[in-house]
Design an enzyme around this catalytic site. Structure first.
Site: not given
Length: 289
Positions: A129, A125
């Site tokens: 990002k 994650y």
């Protein structure tokens, strides 16, 4: 201003749209139903037709644990989708705000993270990002990257709602006490984004409610506030360690971010996290009663 908001049905996006509309801005709220951010041509068409002055990109893949095995989807949304929004925004000369995360850091610092500290994401994650951040920096000439943490709001699932539910169901509740950060109320973050988007003070920002706490301390505050407002809380939170709750994705031990850019650019900082929580629970209790 004419503003496009992606992820308009999400926890943050909903409040951003409501605030912008309340301030009489011309808003196009985009959800999965009317904009697939992973489709470059569709992004160009939607943004190119509306011709916004700014785009606030809230849409994201945020399932931290699922991302560890759903790697392609996480990057498709957080990297490719962000690239597409950046390209489409740039083509119409629109400013872009990209909502990022504390997960771009490794979480092992003894000090709060500043905007220009080296990034070192540990999980998929955070890495996806961070990829989105890099694409925005390379493709957009007028961008704001806004990193936030521990977000909760009225729309969608979050830690506060989970604590309220479990606190009324279970006799006891263990909450991690060795991870610290700054809870962020979506309404407060939305107000900061509205102030920011009306400036030309481009760059990277850390935006969370002021102050810090551990997840256990956050839970204690939730229970204390909820009891004062008449919620039937039967549980008592008990501290535990991260090791007692193993998860697929690594969690940062320190998610606290210093708001250096807010200070040096003369912008309005977000209020203390406890005040934001109090305001949130007042609204939540009025809705539920």
């Amino acid at each position: 201003m004419r503003i496009v908001v992606t992820g308009a049905s999400g926890q943050l996006g909903t409040d951003v749209v409501l605030l912008l509309q309340g301030e009489n801005h011309d808003v196009l709220g985009c959800t999965r139903n009317n904009l697939n951010i992973t489709d470059l041509e569709q992004c160009k068409k939607v943004i190119g037709t509306f011709l916004p002055e700014a785009v606030i990109h809230c849409a994201a893949y945020t399932a931290v644990d699922a991302a560890e095995t759903d790697i392609d989807k996480a990057y498709q949304v957080n990297a490719v989708g962000t690239r597409n929004i950046a390209i489409a925004s740039e083509q119409v000369g629109a400013k872009m705000i990209y909502i990022s995360t504390d997960y771009v850091f490794n979480g092992r610092s003894e000090l709060p993270y500043q905007e220009y500290d080296n990034t070192d994401p540990q999980g998929v994650y955070g890495k996806s990002k961070r990829a989105g951040e890099l694409l925005v920096q390379n493709l957009s000439s007028r961008y704001f990257i806004v990193r936030t943490s521990w977000v909760y709001g009225l729309h969608g699932n979050n830690f506060v709602k989970t604590m309220l539910r479990l606190g009324q169901e279970k006799p006891s509740l263990q909450v991690v006490h060795d991870q610290k950060g700054s809870p962020t109320y979506t309404v407060d973050l939305a107000e900061f984004l509205l102030e920011l988007v009306q400036t030309d003070k481009y760059g990277i920002y850390h935006a969370s409610n002021s102050g810090e706490c551990t997840w256990f301390e956050f839970a204690e505050a939730i229970f204390e506030e909820a009891l004062n407002m008449g919620f039937n809380m039967i549980a008592k939170p008990e501290p535990c360690t991260t090791e007692q709750f193993p998860r697929p994705a690594p969690r940062p031990f320190n998610s606290v971010m210093d708001h250096l850019s807010i200070r040096i650019n003369g912008l309005t900082d977000l209020r203390p996290w406890r005040e934001g929580l109090h305001h949130y629970l007042i609204i939540l209790s009025s809705i539920q009663s």
